[in-house]
Design an enzyme around this catalytic site. Structure first.
Site, PDB file in Angstrom:
ATOM      1  N   TYR A   1     -14.446  -0.985  13.667  1.00 21.21           N
ATOM      2  CA  TYR A   1     -13.843  -1.659  13.895  1.00 21.21           C
ATOM      3  C   TYR A   1     -12.602  -1.242  12.027  1.00 21.21           C
ATOM      4  O   TYR A   1     -11.809  -1.918  11.618  1.00 21.21           O
ATOM      5  CB  TYR A   1     -15.021  -3.055  12.715  1.00 21.21           C
TER       6      TYR A   1
ATOM      7  N   LYS B   1      -8.852  -1.847  10.960  1.00 22.59           N
ATOM      8  CA  LYS B   1      -8.703  -2.707   9.596  1.00 22.59           C
ATOM      9  C   LYS B   1      -7.405  -1.614   8.960  1.00 22.59           C
ATOM     10  O   LYS B   1      -6.747  -2.452   7.974  1.00 22.59           O
ATOM     11  CB  LYS B   1      -9.421  -3.178   9.357  1.00 22.59           C
TER      12      LYS B   1
ATOM     13  N   SER C   1      -7.160  -6.868   6.566  1.00 19.76           N
ATOM     14  CA  SER C   1      -7.554  -6.037   6.548  1.00 19.76           C
ATOM     15  C   SER C   1      -9.326  -6.150   6.214  1.00 19.76           C
ATOM     16  O   SER C   1      -9.983  -7.068   6.885  1.00 19.76           O
ATOM     17  CB  SER C   1      -7.294  -5.050   5.836  1.00 19.76           C
ATOM     18  N   SER C   2     -10.160  -5.475   5.509  1.00 17.31           N
ATOM     19  CA  SER C   2     -11.203  -5.362   5.294  1.00 17.31           C
ATOM     20  C   SER C   2     -11.792  -4.422   4.445  1.00 17.31           C
ATOM     21  O   SER C   2     -10.875  -3.490   4.219  1.00 17.31           O
ATOM     22  CB  SER C   2     -12.219  -5.137   6.720  1.00 17.31           C
TER      23      SER C   2
END
Length: 262
Positions: free
Chosen positions: A160, A164, A146-147
């Site tokens: 983006y 994620k 993920s982020s």
């Protein structure tokens, strides 16, 4: 630093690392090899770096192979995993590290942008998990990526971040399904990390109103408790933890490694 007790955590184990030719993926591959795993390094374009990493591993007495696979194509991901199983005889760990970055404002995002970003960051990871789960047994581990952007806003990062955030929902729900077979599935949410991707996109994380007033290093000084980017090896340690028996009772969760971003 890997302790002597950790050096054999993956002895006899086999791992597939997507996006393994550079950045965090390469650091994950190196870490798992150091702890005893045989590793299949998946890459899309950078054959030279993938080959160099495999040569490095073999020179040190480890086992590795490089396989070209674009994770946006589930069939290629399946072929990568099948090749790893054929070469090494089993599969114990999937570390899904392949991903693409994207910055743009809402008025400029196109359907093609959406399809590309989600094809790699979301669909690619879902089908990597699907193909891996078919070979994993009791004690198998899936670690997706993920982020911090899934839970922290950055200007122009909507597409983006959404790709994620979907990954975090996937691991939460897959945990109930895969847990019936003794397979744990988790995710890592890295913060800023000193990789090629960060060098290419780091300035985009600054709000446009700060253009010319603050650079990334200044932002790190006031926005991250440890006041620096992570080294890829520091993020890789999290993947190794989630892939190991040390995280035997952890599943469906996302581990955020961000240096204290606030």
């Amino acid at each position: 630093m890997v302790s002597s007790a950790q050096q054999a955590r993956f002895e006899g184990k086999v791992a597939v690392v997507t996006g393994g030719s550079r950045g965090i993926g390469a650091a994950v591959a190196r870490r798992l090899v150091r702890e005893g795993a045989a590793v299949a390094v998946g890459y899309r374009d950078d054959q030279e770096s993938a080959a160099a990493l495999v040569a490095e591993v073999r020179a040190g007495g480890g086992r590795a192979l490089a396989v070209r696979a674009d994770v946006a194509d589930p069939e290629q991901t399946g072929a990568l995993i099948e090749r790893a199983v054929a070469e090494f005889g089993r599969l114990d760990v999937l570390a899904s590290c392949a991903g693409v970055e994207h910055f743009d404002t809402l008025d400029r995002i196109t359907p093609a942008d959406f399809d590309h970003v989600f094809a790699v960051n979301t669909r690619g990871q879902l089908f990597a998990a699907q193909h891996a789960a078919a070979h994993l047994g009791e004690g198998g581990r899936i670690v997706l990526t993920s982020s911090v952007s899934a839970s922290k806003a950055f200007f122009g990062h909507t597409l983006y971040a959404a790709s994620k955030a979907a990954v975090e929902a996937m691991v939460l729900n897959l945990s109930a399904e895969l847990g019936r077979g003794g397979i744990a599935v988790n995710a890592i949410a890295p913060g800023g990390t000193a990789t090629d991707m960060a060098r290419e996109n780091g300035a985009n994380y600054l709000h446009p109103d700060l253009a010319g007033k603050q650079d990334l290093s200044e932002w790190l000084e006031v926005g991250v408790a440890l006041r620096r980017l992570a080294e890829p090896a520091e993020i890789a340690a999290g993947y190794a933890f989630l892939a190991s028996a040390d995280a035997a009772y952890m599943t469906g969760r996302t581990l955020r490694i961000d240096g204290g971003m606030f």
